[in-house]
Design a protein around this motif. Sequence first.
Motif, short mmCIF file in Angstrom:
data_model
loop_
_atom_site.label_atom_id
_atom_site.label_comp_id
_atom_site.label_asym_id
_atom_site.label_seq_id
_atom_site.Cartn_x
_atom_site.Cartn_y
_atom_site.Cartn_z
N ILE A 109 7.84 1.19 3.07
CA ILE A 109 7.52 0.75 1.71
C ILE A 109 8.79 0.38 0.96
O ILE A 109 8.88 -0.68 0.34
CB ILE A 109 6.75 1.86 0.96
N ILE A 110 9.78 1.25 1.02
CA ILE A 110 11.03 1.00 0.29
C ILE A 110 11.77 -0.18 0.90
O ILE A 110 12.39 -0.98 0.20
CB ILE A 110 11.90 2.27 0.28
N LYS A 168 16.66 -3.03 8.12
CA LYS A 168 17.45 -1.80 8.00
C LYS A 168 16.54 -0.58 8.02
O LYS A 168 16.87 0.44 8.62
CB LYS A 168 18.28 -1.83 6.71
N ALA A 169 15.39 -0.69 7.37
CA ALA A 169 14.43 0.42 7.39
C ALA A 169 13.98 0.71 8.82
O ALA A 169 13.90 1.87 9.23
CB ALA A 169 13.23 0.11 6.50
N GLU A 170 13.68 -0.33 9.57
CA GLU A 170 13.24 -0.13 10.96
C GLU A 170 14.36 0.44 11.82
O GLU A 170 14.11 1.25 12.72
CB GLU A 170 12.72 -1.44 11.55
N ILE A 187 8.92 1.35 -10.54
CA ILE A 187 9.29 2.76 -10.63
C ILE A 187 8.82 3.43 -9.35
O ILE A 187 7.65 3.30 -8.96
CB ILE A 187 8.64 3.45 -11.85
N ILE A 188 9.73 4.11 -8.67
CA ILE A 188 9.39 4.80 -7.43
C ILE A 188 9.23 6.28 -7.76
O ILE A 188 10.15 6.93 -8.26
CB ILE A 188 10.47 4.60 -6.36
N LYS A 199 0.87 -1.18 0.00
CA LYS A 199 0.00 0.00 0.00
C LYS A 199 0.90 1.23 0.00
O LYS A 199 1.64 1.46 0.95
CB LYS A 199 -0.94 0.01 1.20
N ASP A 200 0.87 2.00 -1.08
CA ASP A 200 1.77 3.16 -1.13
C ASP A 200 1.17 4.32 -0.35
O ASP A 200 0.10 4.19 0.27
CB ASP A 200 2.13 3.52 -2.58
#
Length: 377
Positions: free
Chosen positions: A166-167, A176-178, A121-122, A30-31
């Motif tokens: 999301i990424i 790593k995001a967390e 595509i971001i 979910k973006d």
Amino acid sequence: MRLFDKAALAAMGLCVFFSANAFAEKITIKDVTGRDVEINAPVEHVILGEGRQIYFAAVLDRDEPFKRIVGWRDDLPKADPESYAAYLAKYPGIAKLPTFGGMKDGTFDVEQAVALKPDVIIMNVDAKTATEEAGYIEKLGKVGIPLVYVDFREKPMENTEPSMRIIGKLFGKEDKAEEFIKFRADSIAKVTDVLARKNPAKPLVFIERAGGYSDDCCMSFGNENFGKMVEFAGGTNMAKDIIPGTFGTVNPEQIIASNPDQIIITGGNWQGYVPGGNWVGVGYGADETEALRKLENLTKRPAFTGVKAVRDGNVHAIWHQFYNNPYQFVAIQEIAKWLHPDLFKDLDPEATFKELHERFLPLPYKSGYFVSLRADG
């Protein structure tokens, strides 16, 4: 699932072919606009809708920040030339990366994007209207290329954490995001926890967006982006009731009548956009003496005539690109020190930014992101 090595598979008379993305699985993300997007993740081929998205890609892929990137927008060399030069010196191959124009200005080449066969595509959320009007999502969907929106600009204080998650899912780097999200939250709490305990008076702050970029005065921020950062740092954003959205303008008479206690001007090296302009060139490894000279020059404009912040020397410059990346917690710390120097005399935003580089980024830290006309600033 049990995994066999190639020798064992050969012994069983099996011929197995592994694609580069053989272990990807279909997931639904979910973006930030609320769209459910099906993607095979982790992705291995990515188009960045803006070159400055390398700011978040580098956090998650520190050792090889460009390993997934098959194309990107052409903005970084002009918007942040020092960072681009540093990345180019370390990763010279990026000079050959295919580049794109922007969605909003209609120069994005969808056929070129399709030819690169990206897994995703971001795109920044501010390009959403132009993307939809051009029918790009449908065109890309027909050839199996998903598009995901993230946001570090329109509502960064609300959308940075979900965007990083999301990424993280896209890259297969959730842990790593967390880790980054916790570092960011802890860094902001070093300001907001103190303000909650002490409840100091809130100085009135005028944030000028890209001061000196043009002769017009003055662009600013409503109740988001740098405007919201000021509020997090214990100030009152002068333009929050003047500008209804994230970005807008105020006129010189409004500044003089409001008589702000503090003025903060965002800046960068925009020689590529406005050669010889009056912008304040703060940024990665910037010349702080020259930045101070140009900051002083901007205080002489009619909009700042007799304003308290100028009289008291409470005029500061800060790297503009904090408005468009997940590092904005460093800006909050620096602004808090400017607004409440006694409360935050032991807070060190430079050390915070250096730690960010040491833990998450492939480049060494270089100072130059902030300057102040105040003697202790």
